[in-house]
Design a protein around this motif. Structure first.
Motif, PDB file in Angstrom:
ATOM      1  N   SER A 120     103.964   9.564  52.466  1.00 52.31           N
ATOM      2  CA  SER A 120     104.657   9.906  53.702  1.00 52.31           C
ATOM      3  C   SER A 120     104.770  11.413  53.859  1.00 52.31           C
ATOM      4  CB  SER A 120     106.056   9.271  53.714  1.00 52.31           C
ATOM      5  OG  SER A 120     106.805   9.725  54.822  1.00 52.31           O
ATOM      6  N   VAL A 121     105.180  12.094  52.797  1.00 55.43           N
ATOM      7  CA  VAL A 121     105.354  13.548  52.864  1.00 55.43           C
ATOM      8  C   VAL A 121     104.025  14.248  53.102  1.00 55.43           C
ATOM      9  CG1 VAL A 121     106.009  15.583  51.520  1.00 55.43           C
ATOM     10  CG2 VAL A 121     107.463  13.546  51.481  1.00 55.43           C
ATOM     11  N   LEU A 122     102.991  13.835  52.374  1.00 56.75           N
ATOM     12  CA  LEU A 122     101.685  14.459  52.545  1.00 56.75           C
ATOM     13  C   LEU A 122     101.112  14.203  53.934  1.00 56.75           C
ATOM     14  CD1 LEU A 122     100.133  13.718  49.048  1.00 56.75           C
ATOM     15  CD2 LEU A 122     100.682  15.969  49.980  1.00 56.75           C
ATOM     16  N   GLY A 123     101.322  12.996  54.441  1.00 52.96           N
ATOM     17  CA  GLY A 123     100.865  12.702  55.792  1.00 52.96           C
ATOM     18  C   GLY A 123     101.562  13.567  56.825  1.00 52.96           C
ATOM     19  N   LEU A 124     102.869  13.758  56.643  1.00 55.20           N
ATOM     20  CA  LEU A 124     103.606  14.633  57.553  1.00 55.20           C
ATOM     21  C   LEU A 124     103.104  16.065  57.465  1.00 55.20           C
ATOM     22  CD1 LEU A 124     107.259  13.293  57.132  1.00 55.20           C
ATOM     23  CD2 LEU A 124     105.939  13.368  59.262  1.00 55.20           C
ATOM     24  N   LEU A 125     102.870  16.559  56.259  1.00 56.49           N
ATOM     25  CA  LEU A 125     102.405  17.938  56.100  1.00 56.49           C
ATOM     26  C   LEU A 125     101.042  18.143  56.753  1.00 56.49           C
ATOM     27  CD1 LEU A 125     103.506  18.690  52.427  1.00 56.49           C
ATOM     28  CD2 LEU A 125     104.460  19.654  54.528  1.00 56.49           C
ATOM     29  N   GLU A 126     100.199  17.130  56.663  1.00 60.82           N
ATOM     30  CA  GLU A 126      98.888  17.221  57.307  1.00 60.82           C
ATOM     31  C   GLU A 126      99.042  17.293  58.827  1.00 60.82           C
ATOM     32  OE1 GLU A 126      96.036  13.845  56.937  1.00 60.82           O
ATOM     33  OE2 GLU A 126      94.874  15.330  55.816  1.00 60.82           O
ATOM     34  N   ALA A 127      99.911  16.453  59.368  1.00 61.37           N
ATOM     35  CA  ALA A 127     100.145  16.457  60.815  1.00 61.37           C
ATOM     36  C   ALA A 127     100.804  17.758  61.263  1.00 61.37           C
ATOM     37  CB  ALA A 127     101.016  15.265  61.203  1.00 61.37           C
ATOM     38  N   ILE A 128     101.725  18.262  60.454  1.00 62.09           N
ATOM     39  CA  ILE A 128     102.403  19.527  60.769  1.00 62.09           C
ATOM     40  C   ILE A 128     101.396  20.671  60.809  1.00 62.09           C
ATOM     41  CG2 ILE A 128     104.034  21.247  59.869  1.00 62.09           C
ATOM     42  CD1 ILE A 128     105.592  18.738  58.697  1.00 62.09           C
ATOM     43  N   GLU A 129     100.488  20.682  59.831  1.00 64.59           N
ATOM     44  CA  GLU A 129      99.487  21.752  59.773  1.00 64.59           C
ATOM     45  C   GLU A 129      98.618  21.754  61.025  1.00 64.59           C
ATOM     46  OE1 GLU A 129      98.225  25.125  57.744  1.00 64.59           O
ATOM     47  OE2 GLU A 129      99.827  23.733  57.212  1.00 64.59           O
ATOM     48  N   ALA A 130      98.204  20.574  61.453  1.00 63.80           N
ATOM     49  CA  ALA A 130      97.363  20.485  62.650  1.00 63.80           C
ATOM     50  C   ALA A 130      98.117  20.944  63.891  1.00 63.80           C
ATOM     51  CB  ALA A 130      96.869  19.047  62.820  1.00 63.80           C
ATOM     52  N   GLU A 131      99.373  20.491  64.033  1.00 62.26           N
ATOM     53  CA  GLU A 131     100.145  20.882  65.208  1.00 62.26           C
ATOM     54  C   GLU A 131     100.497  22.363  65.172  1.00 62.26           C
ATOM     55  OE1 GLU A 131     104.322  19.663  67.419  1.00 62.26           O
ATOM     56  OE2 GLU A 131     103.030  18.074  66.615  1.00 62.26           O
ATOM     57  N   LEU A 132     100.722  22.896  63.982  1.00 65.67           N
ATOM     58  CA  LEU A 132     101.042  24.315  63.853  1.00 65.67           C
ATOM     59  C   LEU A 132      99.896  25.170  64.363  1.00 65.67           C
ATOM     60  CD1 LEU A 132     103.066  26.428  62.713  1.00 65.67           C
ATOM     61  CD2 LEU A 132     101.867  26.213  60.520  1.00 65.67           C
ATOM     62  N   ARG A 133      98.685  24.840  63.968  1.00 64.66           N
ATOM     63  CA  ARG A 133      97.523  25.606  64.407  1.00 64.66           C
ATOM     64  C   ARG A 133      97.338  25.506  65.922  1.00 64.66           C
ATOM     65  NH1 ARG A 133      94.008  27.031  60.145  1.00 64.66           N
ATOM     66  NH2 ARG A 133      94.843  26.387  58.123  1.00 64.66           N
ATOM     67  N   GLY A 134      97.568  24.316  66.464  1.00 67.01           N
ATOM     68  CA  GLY A 134      97.436  24.164  67.903  1.00 67.01           C
ATOM     69  C   GLY A 134      98.526  24.868  68.680  1.00 67.01           C
ATOM     70  N   SER A 135      99.698  24.968  68.104  1.00 69.21           N
ATOM     71  CA  SER A 135     100.843  25.524  68.828  1.00 69.21           C
ATOM     72  C   SER A 135     100.751  27.035  69.024  1.00 69.21           C
ATOM     73  CB  SER A 135     102.145  25.184  68.106  1.00 69.21           C
ATOM     74  OG  SER A 135     102.207  25.863  66.866  1.00 69.21           O
ATOM     75  N   VAL A 136      99.932  27.720  68.227  1.00 66.85           N
ATOM     76  CA  VAL A 136      99.834  29.181  68.374  1.00 66.85           C
ATOM     77  C   VAL A 136      98.679  29.585  69.267  1.00 66.85           C
ATOM     78  CG1 VAL A 136     100.910  29.582  66.130  1.00 66.85           C
ATOM     79  CG2 VAL A 136      98.421  29.466  66.283  1.00 66.85           C
ATOM     80  N   ALA A 137      97.928  28.612  69.780  1.00 65.74           N
ATOM     81  CA  ALA A 137      96.802  28.926  70.651  1.00 65.74           C
ATOM     82  C   ALA A 137      97.289  29.528  71.963  1.00 65.74           C
ATOM     83  CB  ALA A 137      95.979  27.665  70.921  1.00 65.74           C
ATOM     84  N   SER A 138      96.504  30.452  72.486  1.00 65.06           N
ATOM     85  CA  SER A 138      96.843  31.132  73.735  1.00 65.06           C
ATOM     86  C   SER A 138      95.615  31.173  74.624  1.00 65.06           C
ATOM     87  CB  SER A 138      97.328  32.558  73.441  1.00 65.06           C
ATOM     88  OG  SER A 138      97.329  33.368  74.601  1.00 65.06           O
ATOM     89  N   ALA A 139      95.832  31.384  75.917  1.00 59.83           N
ATOM     90  CA  ALA A 139      94.701  31.556  76.833  1.00 59.83           C
ATOM     91  C   ALA A 139      93.943  32.843  76.522  1.00 59.83           C
ATOM     92  CB  ALA A 139      95.207  31.575  78.284  1.00 59.83           C
ATOM     93  N   ASP A 140      94.594  33.767  75.828  1.00 60.92           N
ATOM     94  CA  ASP A 140      93.965  35.026  75.439  1.00 60.92           C
ATOM     95  C   ASP A 140      93.413  34.888  74.020  1.00 60.92           C
ATOM     96  OD1 ASP A 140      93.482  37.624  74.396  1.00 60.92           O
ATOM     97  OD2 ASP A 140      94.840  38.500  75.868  1.00 60.92           O
ATOM     98  N   PRO A 141      92.109  34.961  73.832  1.00 63.77           N
ATOM     99  CA  PRO A 141      91.529  34.776  72.496  1.00 63.77           C
ATOM    100  C   PRO A 141      92.072  35.755  71.458  1.00 63.77           C
ATOM    101  CG  PRO A 141      89.822  34.716  74.176  1.00 63.77           C
ATOM    102  CD  PRO A 141      91.071  35.165  74.860  1.00 63.77           C
ATOM    103  N   PHE A 142      92.367  36.984  71.874  1.00 61.71           N
ATOM    104  CA  PHE A 142      92.890  37.957  70.918  1.00 61.71           C
ATOM    105  C   PHE A 142      94.271  37.541  70.416  1.00 61.71           C
ATOM    106  CE2 PHE A 142      95.542  41.674  69.991  1.00 61.71           C
ATOM    107  CZ  PHE A 142      94.814  42.223  68.939  1.00 61.71           C
ATOM    108  N   VAL A 143      95.123  37.068  71.326  1.00 59.05           N
ATOM    109  CA  VAL A 143      96.455  36.613  70.934  1.00 59.05           C
ATOM    110  C   VAL A 143      96.337  35.425  69.972  1.00 59.05           C
ATOM    111  CG1 VAL A 143      98.632  35.624  71.749  1.00 59.05           C
ATOM    112  CG2 VAL A 143      97.540  37.472  73.034  1.00 59.05           C
TER     113      VAL A 143
END
Length: 357
Positions: free
Chosen positions: A41-64
């Motif tokens: 359960s914990v490892l599955g959550l960490l995997e999902a968190i990692e994926a959402e974390l990377r997606g959450s910092v995306a911006s319309a500006d590639p440099f950002v």
């Protein structure tokens, strides 16, 4: 098992992770999870968190996007998301909000690192060039601000309580940084001031991590309160133990060259205890004389002070302080049921007490 962003790449499932590492062992953090279902359960959550974390910092500006992903991709222990995942085990860890709650706390943590590196003029972070050295101080500050904004946006999706708690945590982080920058005022006890700074700068966000995990996992209010209290106390204990490792370790166990804080003039707990001591023996008197000069950039003085500190009553007293915080954290778990997640949290108390003994 070491929990870090880098080690999750290429993993096809928690079973594959356990085949590569000691089952149930979160080695770098001293956490032990002997129950396979909880570990999955914990490892599955960490995997999902990692994926959402990377997606959450995306911006319309590639440099950002590039600058904001800089520290995300550098990895780290993901201690705060791990606490969210463990705390959620006291309710229903399958709730979708648990992952978003972990992203809020990790984004907030990463934002503070961008700002810290500017204030400290740090050239390296997590083994990679810091954002301020790769780009500029201004870019690093603005990217930190962007990450704070993204954390607030994700928190808003979780509801008013999440927004309120994240904002109050942010305020404590700022208060802690200001207190550290200004230093103790006239009449303040330096040790009390230092412990308050650590509670604000480190303990507050770790408390929120445990609080969020319990809250959005659907734990009872009593259990959520116990988890938050544990998080704050264990956060202080962990930071204090890092301070001791900087002095006591013979290797780079602390993640930096031993004695770095001494060289930079950072007054950690053992140094503050040594300076406050009235011991009249020659070693204590000499240690106070050296420490009173400030940053120890002279190699000979630095080596002498490090040797004296390692044998000093001040270091012993600091170890006792760390152990007292670790035991306090353990007592705060008392209202929680005796399940594998609680035993994992208790194992962290043991690790912190042992790593500096």
């Amino acid at each position: 098992m070491v929990i870090s962003g880098g080690e999750r790449s290429g993993v096809t499932g928690p079973g594959a992770v356990r085949s590569r590492h000691s089952a149930g062992q979160f080695g770098a953090l001293g956490l032990h999870l002997a129950d396979p279902r909880t570990e999955d359960s914990v490892l599955g959550l960490l995997e999902a968190i990692e994926a959402e974390l990377r997606g959450s910092v995306a911006s319309a500006d590639p440099f950002v996007t590039e600058a904001a992903r800089h520290l995300v991709e550098a990895g780290g222990k993901r201690f705060r998301p791990l606490l969210v995942a463990l705390a959620a085990q006291f309710g229903d860890p399958g709730r979708a909000q648990v992952v978003s709650a972990a992203v809020v706390v990790e984004l907030t943590h990463l934002a503070t690192l961008y700002h810290d590196d500017v204030m400290d003029e740090a050239p390296v972070r997590r083994g990679a060039p810091s954002a301020n050295s790769r780009w500029t101080n201004s870019v690093a500050i603005l990217v930190g601000d962007y990450l704070f904004a993204r954390a607030a946006d994700v928190a808003a999706e979780l509801g008013p309580e999440a927004v309120r708690l994240q904002a109050r945590t942010f305020a404590r982080l700022v208060h802690g940084q200001i207190a550290e920058t200004v230093g103790p005022r006239a009449g303040d006890d330096p040790v009390t001031h230092y412990l308050r700074v650590i509670a604000e700068k480190t303990g507050s966000l770790i408390a929120t991590s445990a609080h969020f995990g319990g809250l959005f996992g659907g734990a009872t209010p009593e259990h959520v309160a116990a988890l938050a209290g544990y998080g704050e106390t264990i956060g202080v204990a962990f930071q204090l133990s890092d301070d001791l490792l900087d002095i006591a370790s013979e290797s780079a166990e602390s993640g930096k060259t031993p004695g770095t804080d001494l060289r930079e003039g950072v007054p950690t707990l053992p140094v503050l205890y040594a300076l406050a001591s009235d011991d009249a023996d020659a070693a204590s008197v000499r240690l106070r004389e050296i420490l009173a000069t400030g940053p120890l950039t002279d190699d000979a003085l630095h080596a002498e002070a490090l040797g004296l500190l390692r044998e000093s009553p001040a270091l012993k007293r600091a170890r006792e302080t760390v152990r007292s915080y670790a035991e306090d954290a353990r007592t705060r778990l008392a209202p929680l049921p005796d399940v594998p997640a609680r035993r994992a949290l208790e194992s962290l108390c043991d690790h912190i007490a042992d790593r500096t003994s």
